[in-house]
Design a protein around this motif. Structure first.
Motif, short mmCIF file in Angstrom:
data_model
loop_
_atom_site.label_atom_id
_atom_site.label_comp_id
_atom_site.label_asym_id
_atom_site.label_seq_id
_atom_site.Cartn_x
_atom_site.Cartn_y
_atom_site.Cartn_z
N SER A 2 9.27 -12.00 -14.64
CA SER A 2 8.98 -10.63 -14.27
C SER A 2 7.46 -10.42 -14.21
O SER A 2 6.70 -11.19 -14.77
N ARG A 352 10.37 -15.31 -24.84
CA ARG A 352 10.29 -14.03 -24.12
C ARG A 352 8.89 -13.73 -23.62
O ARG A 352 8.70 -12.79 -22.85
N ASN B 41 18.41 -12.83 -27.12
CA ASN B 41 19.35 -13.87 -26.69
C ASN B 41 20.53 -13.97 -27.65
O ASN B 41 20.96 -15.07 -28.02
N ALA B 48 24.68 -14.87 -22.76
CA ALA B 48 25.75 -14.85 -21.75
C ALA B 48 27.10 -15.22 -22.37
O ALA B 48 28.06 -14.44 -22.25
N ASP B 68 13.86 -7.10 -19.31
CA ASP B 68 14.24 -8.43 -18.81
C ASP B 68 15.55 -8.90 -19.44
O ASP B 68 16.39 -9.50 -18.75
N GLU B 69 15.73 -8.64 -20.73
CA GLU B 69 17.00 -8.99 -21.36
C GLU B 69 18.15 -8.20 -20.73
O GLU B 69 19.25 -8.72 -20.55
N ALA B 72 19.08 -9.73 -17.33
CA ALA B 72 19.82 -10.98 -17.51
C ALA B 72 21.25 -10.70 -17.97
O ALA B 72 22.20 -11.36 -17.51
N LEU B 73 21.42 -9.73 -18.84
CA LEU B 73 22.77 -9.43 -19.33
C LEU B 73 23.62 -8.79 -18.24
O LEU B 73 24.82 -9.08 -18.14
N ARG B 75 23.48 -9.45 -15.16
CA ARG B 75 23.89 -10.58 -14.34
C ARG B 75 25.09 -11.30 -14.99
O ARG B 75 26.04 -11.68 -14.31
N ALA B 76 25.06 -11.44 -16.30
CA ALA B 76 26.13 -12.17 -16.99
C ALA B 76 27.42 -11.36 -17.05
O ALA B 76 28.52 -11.93 -16.97
N HIS B 100 19.53 -1.57 -12.03
CA HIS B 100 20.45 -2.45 -12.75
C HIS B 100 21.39 -1.67 -13.67
O HIS B 100 22.05 -2.27 -14.52
#
Lengths: 364, 364
Positions: A2, A352, B41, B48, B68-69, B72-73, B75-76, B100
């Motif tokens: 990002s 991160r 994470n 994920a 950012d987390e 990503a989540l 997406r999962a 998102h």
């Protein structure tokens, strides 16, 4: 990755400083060859960019810890570089070592016998223990090997110092003497004893090849003396919020910090999940515009709090970055506050962070 | 990922135990809703697979720390799950939150004003500070917000306990009273106060929604009491070499361990670069075939040494795995030996481990 504008914390890695550190060690160790240790993802800094920069600067031999690290590094560096693997081959992996042209460090008679059988024509390194009692042949095992040499093309015979960061330790000279006696039994094979701190024990420790790791990344190889290495990392965390706190109010988990006077507390986007170790709770601090701000309360998983009462409001507001590691407070300083060593500050650096690589200066 | 047979260390993550832990918390907190905190994470265990298993078990709301987390989540998990972001939006990121479908936790008046302007129709959560002094509105800021409500669709109003793991701390009841008074000013909005330990402070802390994190992953939410949670991780490291050491010989860096008697020392392929914290030097140990073996000397970057003199030779030979974390010695035990908390043992778990996910039992 990002954009940096929305990153909670930014890790800048100065590849030019790594190359300059390597060149300084090349000079100090000459005429010995100077390899580079890039295990553990180049001590957390990113093995592909670090090793690529060092290869461009002339480094020819790289050390990693494991087979998987070796395969990844081969992919990054291509066929030209020589790559050695400290931990040696686990059973059944000799073919993969050979396929990726990885040179194993053989640490015990079992590994040596298997390598001679499975991959004899491929070079290997021989590790002789002289006082670590961790990996490597014992004196008895080494004597047996010299009596009945296996059919292995030895690239190097090596050992590892236990106390190289303590020049006064008597074990240093004892290990050097033991290793010299061993190496003398294999006079055709290049010998290596010194890692970062060992290089600074003097020329008698340099032998044919030195293997610096930590010093490349800015860790002081001579604790207690001025650091001859350049700092490599700069770490900054963004202020998310600034609060006005009254005298007597508490801050953070366990109400661990009590404000002795009214003040302003900044919460920044870094925590122990990023490798800003929890043992830094109530220790150390950060820097805003050249002024130190103490870390107060406990380090949380994703957040750290600083007392910014001494900083003008316009310089300590949400969005501003607090420098956590830099030239004024480096990895060894953070390590002293955390009760550990600079090596662990580096390898703990988290996933991160927004990572920025500063390229080396172009060759002149 | 490389085959397990050549892995230096193996981290097994029991998704069934995570789901069982979540279900236990659902029961304890009912009728309150039970979300899941999967920031960092999923506390180092892999967001994920963890979030996917919890979503399949019925969890509908997930918390992460950063944008950012959250991306990503999303997406999962796909579109169905609700995802909230504790750290709130940095300037200029409101559009990405909305794109998102991420629900920010708004922590200060600046974030609230910007969200109302940029993304008002999209839901947000309101964080009121009641004693952490980290993130969240102060009492004064909250009063001003109630007087002049912004045009925001509030999904939740929340606060965070500072001492929930210490049931006797007077701050708990004080925070609960402050938060109840605040929530009463916003009677239409669901309220949430308790994370893992807070759930065990009793029903008066449950309110409309609880937000467990650490307890899902096996950390004891009630330090000092029997742990009601199932252990989630099993960590094992492979023995690379076993050495016979004479009495008086030293082991490892700094010659930190002196053998009191002749014995056998096993070197295993794990170190502080894997998150086996250096503060575990000379503390704790591992398990071979049900017998504890003490960790001796200092933890190195890639290696740890154990005294295996008490184990028959055929059970402590190269290739054998030493269990470092398991049912007999869990994350809280390692934390006690390392001088930290189970949370940090989890988030420090490193990138070199071969990770194996044990799937939950199929639904009946």
């Amino acid at each position: 990755m990002s954009p940096v504008s929305r990153a909670g914390a930014v890790l800048e890695i100065d590849l030019g400083a790594i190359v300059a550190n390597w060149r300084l060690l090349v000079q100090i160790a000459a005429p010995a060859e100077c390899a580079a240790v890039v295990k553990a993802n180049a001590y957390g800094l990113g093995v592909a960019p670090v090793a690529t920069a060092l290869a461009a600067a002339g480094c020819r031999l790289f050390f990693v810890a494991t087979l998987d690290e070796g395969i990844a590094l081969r992919r990054a560096l291509g066929a030209a570089a020589e790559i050695a693997v400290f931990n040696g081959p686990l059973p059944g992996t000799a073919a993969e070592f050979a396929a990726h042209a990885l040179v194993p460090v053989l640490n015990d008679p079992g590994q040596i016998a298997k390598w001679a059988e499975a991959a004899g024509p491929h070079p290997a390194m021989l590790h002789v223990d002289t006082g670590m009692a961790r990996l490597g042949l014992s004196a008895r095992e080494f004597a047996a090997l010299v009596e009945a040499p296996p059919r292995i093309r030895w690239r190097l015979v090596m050992s590892h110092l236990a106390c190289a960061d303590q020049p006064a330790a008597v074990l240093n000279a004892a290990q050097r003497a033991r290793f010299a006696a061993a190496a003398a039994r294999l006079p055709e094979i290049a010998a290596s004893l010194a890692a970062s701190s060992g290089i600074f024990l003097g020329p008698s420790y340099h032998l044919d090849l030195v293997r610096p790791g930590a010093a490349l990344y800015g860790v002081n190889p001579q604790p207690g003396c001025p650091n001859p290495m350049r700092q490599v990392v700069r770490l900054s965390a963004r202020i998310l919020q600034v609060r006005q706190i009254d005298r007597g109010e508490t801050v953070g988990y366990g109400a661990a910090h009590v404000m002795a006077a009214p003040g302003r507390v900044a919460t920044a986007a870094v925590g122990y999940a990023d490798g800003w170790l929890r043992s830094l709770s109530r220790r150390g601090g950060g820097t805003i515009a050249g002024t130190r701000v103490p870390l107060i309360g406990r380090v949380s998983m994703d957040l750290v709090t600083f007392d910014v009462s001494a900083i003008p409001e316009e310089l300590a507001r949400p969005g501003v970055m607090i420098e956590l590691l830099g030239t004024g407070y480096g990895v060894d300083d953070a390590a002293a506050d955390a009760g550990t060593i600079g090596y662990e500050i580096l390898t703990a650096l988290g996933a991160r962070y927004h990572r920025v690589y500063r390229p080396p200066d172009p060759p002149q």
